[in-house]
Design an enzyme around this catalytic site. Sequence first.
Site, PDB file in Angstrom:
ATOM      1  N   SER A 199       0.846  -1.185   0.000  1.00  0.00           N
ATOM      2  CA  SER A 199       0.000   0.000   0.000  1.00  0.00           C
ATOM      3  C   SER A 199       0.886   1.240   0.000  1.00  0.00           C
ATOM      4  O   SER A 199       1.631   1.451  -0.950  1.00  0.00           O
ATOM      5  CB  SER A 199      -0.948  -0.027   1.215  1.00  0.00           C
ATOM      6  OG  SER A 199      -1.827   1.073   1.188  1.00  0.00           O
ATOM      7  N   THR A 200       0.858   2.035   1.067  1.00  0.00           N
ATOM      8  CA  THR A 200       1.642   3.270   1.124  1.00  0.00           C
ATOM      9  C   THR A 200       3.130   2.990   0.897  1.00  0.00           C
ATOM     10  O   THR A 200       3.721   2.183   1.605  1.00  0.00           O
ATOM     11  CB  THR A 200       1.460   3.958   2.493  1.00  0.00           C
ATOM     12  OG1 THR A 200       0.069   4.111   2.752  1.00  0.00           O
ATOM     13  CG2 THR A 200       2.146   5.316   2.508  1.00  0.00           C
ATOM     14  N   HIS A 226      -2.705  -1.014  -3.264  1.00  0.00           N
ATOM     15  CA  HIS A 226      -3.830  -0.118  -3.008  1.00  0.00           C
ATOM     16  C   HIS A 226      -3.645   1.140  -3.848  1.00  0.00           C
ATOM     17  O   HIS A 226      -2.721   1.921  -3.618  1.00  0.00           O
ATOM     18  CB  HIS A 226      -3.896   0.259  -1.523  1.00  0.00           C
ATOM     19  CG  HIS A 226      -4.167  -0.895  -0.620  1.00  0.00           C
ATOM     20  ND1 HIS A 226      -3.972  -0.834   0.743  1.00  0.00           N
ATOM     21  CD2 HIS A 226      -4.621  -2.149  -0.870  1.00  0.00           C
ATOM     22  CE1 HIS A 226      -4.296  -1.998   1.293  1.00  0.00           C
ATOM     23  NE2 HIS A 226      -4.681  -2.808   0.324  1.00  0.00           N
ATOM     24  N   MET A 320      -0.012   1.034   5.170  1.00  0.00           N
ATOM     25  CA  MET A 320      -0.802   1.253   6.378  1.00  0.00           C
ATOM     26  C   MET A 320      -1.805   0.130   6.562  1.00  0.00           C
ATOM     27  O   MET A 320      -2.258  -0.491   5.607  1.00  0.00           O
ATOM     28  CB  MET A 320      -1.547   2.589   6.285  1.00  0.00           C
ATOM     29  CG  MET A 320      -0.644   3.811   6.354  1.00  0.00           C
ATOM     30  SD  MET A 320      -1.578   5.359   6.166  1.00  0.00           S
ATOM     31  CE  MET A 320      -2.687   5.258   7.575  1.00  0.00           C
ATOM     32  N   ASP A 323      -4.098  -5.128   5.902  1.00  0.00           N
ATOM     33  CA  ASP A 323      -4.535  -5.911   4.750  1.00  0.00           C
ATOM     34  C   ASP A 323      -3.428  -6.890   4.355  1.00  0.00           C
ATOM     35  O   ASP A 323      -2.264  -6.505   4.234  1.00  0.00           O
ATOM     36  CB  ASP A 323      -4.868  -4.993   3.583  1.00  0.00           C
ATOM     37  CG  ASP A 323      -5.501  -5.729   2.408  1.00  0.00           C
ATOM     38  OD1 ASP A 323      -6.142  -6.773   2.643  1.00  0.00           O
ATOM     39  OD2 ASP A 323      -5.347  -5.264   1.263  1.00  0.00           O
TER      40      ASP A 323
END
Length: 381
Positions: A199-200, A226, A320, A323
């Site tokens: 993600s991030t 993401h 973050m 998941d």
Amino acid sequence: MAVKVLVVDDSSFFRRRVSEILEHDSGIEVIGFAVNGREAVEKTAQLRPDMITMDVEMPVLDGISAVKEIMASNPTPILMFSSLTRDGATATLDALDAGAMDFLPKKFEDIARNNEDAIKLLQAKVKEIGRRRAPRPIKPLAPSRVTSPVSNKVPPASTSVRQPDRSFQRTASEQPSSAQTLPTRASGKKYQLVAIGTSTGGPVALQTILTQLPANFPHPILLIQHMPAAFTPAFAARLNGLCKIRVKEAQQGDRLEAGTAYLAPGGQQMMVEGRGGNKTLRVFEDNSERISYKPSVDVTFASVAKSYLGDVLAIVLTGMGADGRDGARMLKQTGATIWAQDEKSCVVYGMPQAIANAGLASEHLALNDVASRIKRETNCG
């Protein structure tokens, strides 16, 4: 101590709106504003913020150019605000290449289903990113080679992309207790698939890893990042142009082939269907409110666990939240190998930490070591 933020945007309304949202969180302090990229560079040097929110399109000096100058002179964590358009996606990816750490859509309704969730996400990202320490100064970026789909050609060594130094330093108390010694040999396990969730900080992490893999990589690769729907086509095209392996945005019915990485489309879920040697991808709209992420690492990992029965190398990178933890647990139960990125090299140590805390990872790797470990483990380099 509150995270000190410099807000950069040519719109007075947006500067005021972002400032109001951030200062509603006691852990954030807005210490200044800039109305264009040139002023952002100057105020970064004057105010020394912990992090910067930056618009892409601005007069005098645009956001991408400002990021390059800031990262070369006063490296500071930067969160970009972008429009969800094809041009906006390309510009945002350019900003990430230049050294920005993450991005959010400029329209709050595009960030989350409701305004309150969007506000909380913005505040959380600012605090997470702002906790990083400034990296060492770097030289300006070399330009990217291509940003559009190309055939699977091996790029010349002289055109390799130089990435900015994102090694934001932590204090001694924040350093991992000990450095892991990398195995010198492969485990001997046989694989059919590699799956990577992030993600991030993921776009840079994925580019770092995938550009090091050979064209004859022996397995298909699934990528779950993401990312908004408007961004994944441009991101897949950019990776395809930079990598020796083929990279494409996944489509319904794609048959999984060795040496190809399939990026889950933004706003949709990606699952593997079938058993044996004839496995295909199912890509579909997911209207369930129970699953926050679309695409979701958990959803893809869970389907992989059912189709591959443990012949999988799954890796969870910076991001973050948590998941990927539940899907990794299902994979682990089938005998799959799970790795996680280490804390020091993460932009945000959330998803990998969830894997670590659950005791699912057999290795915790620095980002720069992941590609070499993949090649060693899969006997391809």
